[in-house]
Motif scaffolding. Structure first.
Motif, PDB file in Angstrom:
ATOM      1  N   UNK A   1       9.884  63.018 -91.741  1.00  0.00           N
ATOM      2  CA  UNK A   1       8.729  62.566 -90.992  1.00  0.00           C
ATOM      3  C   UNK A   1       8.176  61.298 -91.641  1.00  0.00           C
TER       4      UNK A   1
ATOM      5  N   UNK B   1       7.650  58.764-100.214  1.00  0.00           N
ATOM      6  CA  UNK B   1       8.846  58.581-101.046  1.00  0.00           C
ATOM      7  C   UNK B   1       9.020  57.122-101.441  1.00  0.00           C
TER       8      UNK B   1
ATOM      9  N   UNK C   1      18.836  63.065 -94.906  1.00  0.00           N
ATOM     10  CA  UNK C   1      18.214  64.078 -94.064  1.00  0.00           C
ATOM     11  C   UNK C   1      17.231  63.427 -93.098  1.00  0.00           C
TER      12      UNK C   1
ATOM     13  N   UNK D   1      -1.046  62.131 -94.424  1.00  0.00           N
ATOM     14  CA  UNK D   1       0.021  62.463 -93.506  1.00  0.00           C
ATOM     15  C   UNK D   1       0.622  63.816 -93.860  1.00  0.00           C
ATOM     16  N   UNK D   2       1.857  64.035 -93.501  1.00  0.00           N
ATOM     17  CA  UNK D   2       2.373  65.395 -93.685  1.00  0.00           C
ATOM     18  C   UNK D   2       2.893  65.654 -95.096  1.00  0.00           C
ATOM     19  N   UNK D   3       3.083  64.582 -95.821  1.00  0.00           N
ATOM     20  CA  UNK D   3       3.536  64.659 -97.222  1.00  0.00           C
ATOM     21  C   UNK D   3       3.843  66.044 -97.805  1.00  0.00           C
ATOM     22  N   UNK D   4       5.089  66.291 -97.951  1.00  0.00           N
ATOM     23  CA  UNK D   4       5.509  67.511 -98.634  1.00  0.00           C
ATOM     24  C   UNK D   4       5.959  67.118-100.035  1.00  0.00           C
TER      25      UNK D   4
ATOM     26  N   UNK E   1      12.106  64.991-104.357  1.00  0.00           N
ATOM     27  CA  UNK E   1      13.559  65.091-104.264  1.00  0.00           C
ATOM     28  C   UNK E   1      14.137  63.823-103.643  1.00  0.00           C
ATOM     29  N   UNK E   2      13.454  63.344-102.612  1.00  0.00           N
ATOM     30  CA  UNK E   2      13.918  62.129-101.947  1.00  0.00           C
ATOM     31  C   UNK E   2      13.893  60.951-102.912  1.00  0.00           C
ATOM     32  N   UNK E   3      12.813  60.855-103.658  1.00  0.00           N
ATOM     33  CA  UNK E   3      12.709  59.769-104.634  1.00  0.00           C
ATOM     34  C   UNK E   3      13.862  59.822-105.620  1.00  0.00           C
TER      35      UNK E   3
ATOM     36  N   UNK F   1       9.488  67.885-101.468  1.00  0.00           N
ATOM     37  CA  UNK F   1      10.509  67.163-100.722  1.00  0.00           C
ATOM     38  C   UNK F   1      10.478  65.685-101.098  1.00  0.00           C
ATOM     39  N   UNK F   2       9.263  65.167-101.170  1.00  0.00           N
ATOM     40  CA  UNK F   2       9.107  63.756-101.502  1.00  0.00           C
ATOM     41  C   UNK F   2       9.727  63.419-102.850  1.00  0.00           C
TER      42      UNK F   2
ATOM     43  N   UNK G   1       5.266  60.404 -92.793  1.00  0.00           N
ATOM     44  CA  UNK G   1       4.464  60.542 -93.996  1.00  0.00           C
ATOM     45  C   UNK G   1       5.311  60.729 -95.240  1.00  0.00           C
ATOM     46  N   UNK G   2       6.388  61.500 -95.112  1.00  0.00           N
ATOM     47  CA  UNK G   2       7.257  61.725 -96.270  1.00  0.00           C
ATOM     48  C   UNK G   2       8.011  60.452 -96.642  1.00  0.00           C
TER      49      UNK G   2
END
Lengths: 118, 118
Positions: A52, A59, A49, B4-7, B13-15, B10-11, A54-55
């Motif tokens: 941004x 991660x 996906x 930062x924008x860190x969600x 899930x990405x991990x 989401x983070x 920061x993410x």
DNA sequence: CCAACATATGAATATATGTTCATATGTTGA
DNA sequence: TCAACATATGAACATATATTCATATGTTGG
């Protein structure tokens, strides 16, 4: 010293077949972008996906600055593109070639053994 | 500073989707082998035929030692194999994946512009 | 076994590269 | 316009890497 086995005719023929030096340089630069753990991780997460900065940093458990620097290199090499979304920057892989290269490399290491042809 | 924008969700899930760190390291190491001008030249000439060290060095206008050092790296990474033939060593690409990776990279740089999908 | 050749390898050097730190740029909402 | 946030960037530092030089290893023919 000794000029090694050097077969002059063969050597000349090889030189003739060798692609342009600049293109080979560009090719090496392309693969160099895939040849770093941080960058390959970035590419890996971007295959799923767009994200941004920061993410990505969160991660990967890395600093924002380090990620940003690497994203710049990936951008300059044309492997990722980005668009601003409010205060954040959304990064994505630039085209399907990037995924193709990633995928084929992945297949290579997961098969992990010579296929013994020849 | 600022995270930062860190969600967070989401983070996480990405991990979860991120492949094993060791495999990504290996993947980077694989591409690193393609990411040097000298090595990509060696790979390039080996796509046509198997060659001895001296001929590769001559074709590339480089020292025997430099080529030998790079061939060792390529060997250790499993990208080339070699067999002795009398006094010389014949090097060849290890398997078709190497050609595949080389070819797809080549296609990418020769098309040289974004394909504008998306 | 010895000389000549082909390749491999260790050490040294120069250069390239990745990360961090501090700070600049750019955006949003009040 | 100002404060807070998200990202970008320059400088500095540490590490990695490529090439060269000298030399070791391994092979062949006499």
């Amino acid at each position: 010293m000794s000029e090694c086995c050097v077969h002059p005719e063969k050597t000349e023929e090889i030189k003739g077949q060798l692609p342009d030096s600049c293109q080979l340089f560009d090719l090496a630069e392309l693969f160099k972008m895939f040849g770093d753990s941080t960058r390959i991780k970035i590419i890996s997460v971007l295959t799923h996906r767009e994200l941004c900065v920061g993410d990505i940093a969160a991660a990967l458990d890395m600093g924002q600055s380090a990620i940003s620097h690497q994203l710049r290199l990936l951008r300059q090499s044309g492997l990722v593109r980005c668009k601003r979304q409010g205060k954040t920057m959304l990064y994505a892989l630039a085209d399907s070639h990037v995924q193709d290269i990633y995928r084929i490399g992945w297949e290579h290491i997961t098969e992990s053994e010579g296929d013994g042809n020849a």
